[in-house]
Design an enzyme around this catalytic site. Structure first.
Site, mmCIF file in Angstrom:
data_model
loop_
_atom_site.group_PDB
_atom_site.id
_atom_site.type_symbol
_atom_site.label_atom_id
_atom_site.label_comp_id
_atom_site.label_asym_id
_atom_site.label_seq_id
_atom_site.Cartn_x
_atom_site.Cartn_y
_atom_site.Cartn_z
ATOM 1 N N THR A 1 -2.339 -12.038 12.909
ATOM 2 C CA THR A 1 -3.779 -12.029 12.813
ATOM 3 C C THR A 1 -4.169 -13.475 13.026
ATOM 4 O O THR A 1 -3.446 -14.300 12.620
ATOM 5 C CB THR A 1 -4.442 -11.644 11.479
ATOM 6 N N ASP A 2 -5.609 -13.780 13.423
ATOM 7 C CA ASP A 2 -6.374 -14.900 13.033
ATOM 8 C C ASP A 2 -6.604 -15.049 11.836
ATOM 9 O O ASP A 2 -6.244 -14.236 10.771
ATOM 10 C CB ASP A 2 -7.424 -15.331 14.276
ATOM 11 N N TRP A 3 -7.490 -16.016 11.256
ATOM 12 C CA TRP A 3 -7.685 -16.523 9.998
ATOM 13 C C TRP A 3 -8.651 -15.528 9.378
ATOM 14 O O TRP A 3 -9.656 -15.212 9.824
ATOM 15 C CB TRP A 3 -8.529 -17.902 9.931
ATOM 16 N N ALA A 4 -8.151 -14.864 8.308
ATOM 17 C CA ALA A 4 -8.795 -13.595 7.491
ATOM 18 C C ALA A 4 -9.412 -12.588 8.280
ATOM 19 O O ALA A 4 -10.092 -11.965 7.791
ATOM 20 C CB ALA A 4 -10.145 -14.304 6.756
ATOM 21 N N ASP A 5 -8.669 -12.317 9.385
ATOM 22 C CA ASP A 5 -9.253 -11.253 10.243
ATOM 23 C C ASP A 5 -9.068 -10.035 9.783
ATOM 24 O O ASP A 5 -9.747 -9.047 10.341
ATOM 25 C CB ASP A 5 -8.867 -11.498 11.775
#
Length: 781
Positions: free
Chosen positions: A314-318
């Site tokens: 994932t990307d940041w906190a997605d």
């Protein structure tokens, strides 16, 4: 389980799935598979889920909260044990306190993490550390920072791009980190987008070619990422991230599948075919569905159709964003369920361990199948084995004596020099004569921050001045070349370095007054550093303060050389006509000032070409590969409307201090079949008085098609170096699949009919004699 067939021929070969290995290679591969399966069979559910979790460094350091760390940086034994021993976390990313660290500090941090993971855990599984090393090793002090990707694209030089990635891999491994979140393969088709400079521009072919070169540079020709000179690459951001309807980061995109396949998949497919090991997922939404929740994109397209067998992170906190922002999950736990079932393998959490607890509960409740967990963990363990982390969990900076070397700096300089693009040169204003009296002005004149852009020593690039003082700003480089006594500096407009990237102060009268005593004005305009959401804008025009400065300096009557230093093409129509010369530097990195000075004074002949269409108006944001209806002629009769648009500078454009003549365009066949190889050649001659580099660009137009064809498409390019008077013949070889397009049945297809060729103003035609389909992913049917 994969079927294994052993041949009894003399040159013994083993076939595993669809891959072919010699006996020695096959045994090594079999051993890896066996080790992974053996580990997987021993793991508890909690240990498996931990491997799927990735936390940011601040979470496990000493500090007041999980969002910050004390300085000097020190890992917290308690928090490291909590992450690795209690929650079995398998990956860590990022730097702490949003700042670069020394190679010594990186070695200390990663060594401590690996010591816990490989000696104190039950199964001794190493962690994998990842970092956003996107134009060099971003978060390591003293590393070699190259031009950003948009500038690397402007070089149109595959070798330079590959070399930059090789050096980045070397220096990232010197930092004890084996995984880079790069390259960015998002298509830069909307200049409003705040991350356009992180990619290779608007063209599919150019992006695909340069992406492949980065993969080869990061991973090596044979993708042996266990080699301590190589790192695992990570393709960003799968898929369609860069074209939100609003132009603002992480806002909804609406992309028909035919467009998704024609424009957005090819560069990722090329990079996957080149062996890329990991993929980071698009943070946004496509057609109303967050990509992190989209089973059709993550599993059916990425993993099944494109055959990706690596790790999808994932990307940041997605995953949290599915609940907090996108409102497709009623609870954080439901968000985990949706994302993991959609096909996510590793979650960039990044702060809370709730993900681990939620996922364990979901599996025990039957909401996430164990087969999905096993698939994800198998991919992660395979990656760790491929990186050689089980054998060598930490590389040592002392083994990398070329780190920050002159050799590497020269490569970064060369990339900047070939990227910088001359867009206007009225009455041969450039090159300047050494000793000319100059006023160097504008907010970008004396800033290392603006030369580098975001992801430079810190996320937004605001800490560049702290780490890059030994390099030359544009002003300093011009002073070094031309002599300080010949250079006056008055900013006129200055950035507020403690504010937003767009905040400025002015003293335009002081710049105008200084202009009275000089021969030329070097006006350095553009943007301060930014990336992602903080880089969103409301107006694509360059700032009003900078417009006012430019207009005031034009009124002085002195020749004005406009130097653009910007992450995206800000509109300059209000004053472009008054500029005697215009030079685009993009974000050229630490050696951009030196390269620019050498170009301004003629030591280097500019050879960069625009990797995007430079717009003239905010309402004509058109790409070069537009449809015919976007520039149709006036109709006859009552409904006599017409359509046109204006651009400041076209895609692929760039001037030189010499001239090139194209001649003798030849085509090997005027009526090839869809599978024949067609050779197209052209002679290029340097007709000027100095040596120069020229980008030979092959454009092909499908003249009639079942779907309205693009006006033209770039289908090949080569950069050549010619001495004055020298000629070279450049040859391109294409087949039907190279000029295919996606038809209404979503199949890549070349249709019979006429095609036009254009290279440097030379033109010809050929006719494809049959229609041929190549499948959804381009394979022959």
């Amino acid at each position: 389980m994969k079927k294994i067939i052993i041949s009894v021929l003399a040159a013994t070969t083993v076939i595993i799935g669809f891959s072919f290995f010699t006996t020695k290679e096959s045994q090594k591969e079999i051993t890896k598979i066996e080790r992974v399966e053996k580990l997987l069979a021993q793991m508890t559910l909690e240990e498996k889920v931990g491997q799927m979790a990735q936390v940011t460094l601040d979470v496990i350091t000493e500090g007041d909260t999980e969002f910050s760390s004390y300085e000097p940086l020190k890992l917290s034994d308690e928090l490291v044990n909590k992450a690795i021993l209690e929650y079995h976390v398998g990956s860590v990313l990022n730097t702490a306190n949003n700042r670069a660290r020394s190679t010594e500090k990186w070695h200390e941090v990663v060594s401590q993490l690996q010591e816990v993971a490989t000696t104190q855990t039950r199964l001794k599984i190493p962690v994998i550390y990842g970092i956003d090393a996107i134009h060099g090793t971003t978060y390591t002090a003293g590393a070699t920072l190259f031009p950003q990707e948009i500038a690397q694209a402007a070089t149109f030089n595959r070798e330079l791009v590959r070399r930059g990635a090789e050096i980045c891999a070397y220096e990232t491994r010197a930092s004890a980190i084996p995984w880079t979140f790069s390259p960015v393969l998002d298509m830069g088709r909307d200049p409003r987008f705040p991350r356009i400079w992180e990619g290779f521009g608007e063209d599919v072919y150019l992006t695909s070619e340069m992406g492949v070169q980065m993969i080869k540079g990061y991973e090596g020709e044979d993708n042996d990422i266990s080699n301590p000179l190589h790192v695992a690459s990570c393709l960003k951001h799968f898929l369609g991230y860069s074209v939100p309807l609003s132009g603002k980061d992480r806002t909804p995109a609406f992309i028909p599948e035919i467009e998704l396949r024609e424009r957005h998949i090819p560069a990722f497919k090329a990079a996957l075919d080149a062996g890329a090991h990991t993929v980071m997922i698009n943070s946004g939404l496509i057609n109303g569905t967050p990509v992190h929740a989209n089973y059709d994109i993550l599993t059916k397209l990425l993993k099944e159709e494109l055959g990706f067998d690596g790790v999808a992170v994932t990307d940041w906190a997605d995953i949290d964003n599915l609940y907090t922002r996108d409102k497709v999950a009623a609870t954080p736990k439901e968000a985990v369920k949706i994302a993991i079932n959609a096909g996510i393998d590793m979650a960039m959490i990044p702060y809370s361990f709730d993900f681990c607890e939620d996922l364990v509960e979901l599996v025990n409740e039957g909401e996430v199948p164990m087969s999905r967990i096993d698939d994800a963990v198998r991919r992660i363990l395979n990656l760790k084995h491929q990186l050689g982390l089980f054998d060598t969990p930490v590389t040592h900076y002392k083994d990398y004596d070329k780190f920050g070397s002159k050799e590497f700096e020269t490569a970064a300089y060369n990339a900047a020099a070939e990227a910088i693009t001359l867009l206007k040169n009225q009455e041969a204003t450039l090159p300047l004569k050494k000793g000319a009296k100059l006023l160097v002005t504008g907010p970008n004149a004396n800033s290392m921050r603006s030369l580098n852009g975001g992801w430079s020593y810190s996320w937004q690039g605001e800490k560049v001045e702290e780490f890059a003082a030994q390099y030359n700003t544009i002003l300093e480089a011009i002073q070094n070349f031309n002599g300080k006594k010949n250079v006056t500096h008055v900013a006129g407009v200055s950035y507020v370095e403690t504010g937003k990237y767009w905040e400025e102060t002015t003293d335009i009268p002081a710049a105008v007054q200084a202009a009275e005593k000089v021969d030329y004005i070097v006006l350095c305009l553009g943007e301060n550093s930014y990336t992602e959401k903080p880089g969103d804008l409301h107006d694509l025009k360059i700032s009003q303060n900078q417009i006012d400065l430019a207009l005031a300096l034009v009124k002085t009557g002195k020749p004005v050389i406009l130097v653009l230093n910007e992450g995206r093409p800000r509109l300059i129509k209000d004053f472009a006509e008054g500029m005697d010369a215009i030079v685009q530097t993009y974000l050229p990195g630490n050696f951009g000032g030196d390269a620019l000075a050498d170009i301004l004074f003629g030591k280097v002949n500019p050879s960069g070409k625009l990797p995007y269409t430079y717009p003239m108006y905010a309402n004509t944001l058109v790409t070069y590969d537009h449809k015919p209806s976007e520039e149709q002629d006036k109709m006859e009769g009552m409904y006599d409307y017409e359509s046109d648009f204006a651009v400041q500078f076209p895609f692929g454009y760039g001037l030189s201090y010499t001239t090139f003549e194209y001649s003798d365009l030849t085509v090997s066949s005027t009526s090839p079949s869809a599978t024949d190889e067609l050779t197209i050649s052209v002679k290029v001659t340097n007709t000027g008085k100095v040596a120069g580099k020229e980008v030979v660009q092959l454009y092909i137009s499908d003249l009639v098609a079942s779907i309205s064809p693009d006006m033209k498409r770039l289908r090949g390019f080569e950069k050549i170096n010619l001495k004055a008077g020298e000629s070279k013949t450049v040859r391109f070889t294409i087949t039907g699949s190279d000029i295919a397009f996606v038809t209404s049945d979503l199949q890549w297809t070349v249709e019979k009919g006429d095609f036009a060729i254009n290279i440097g103003g030379q033109s010809d035609k050929f006719e494809i004699t049959e229609t041929k389909k190549f499948g959804q992913s381009g394979q022959m049917l």
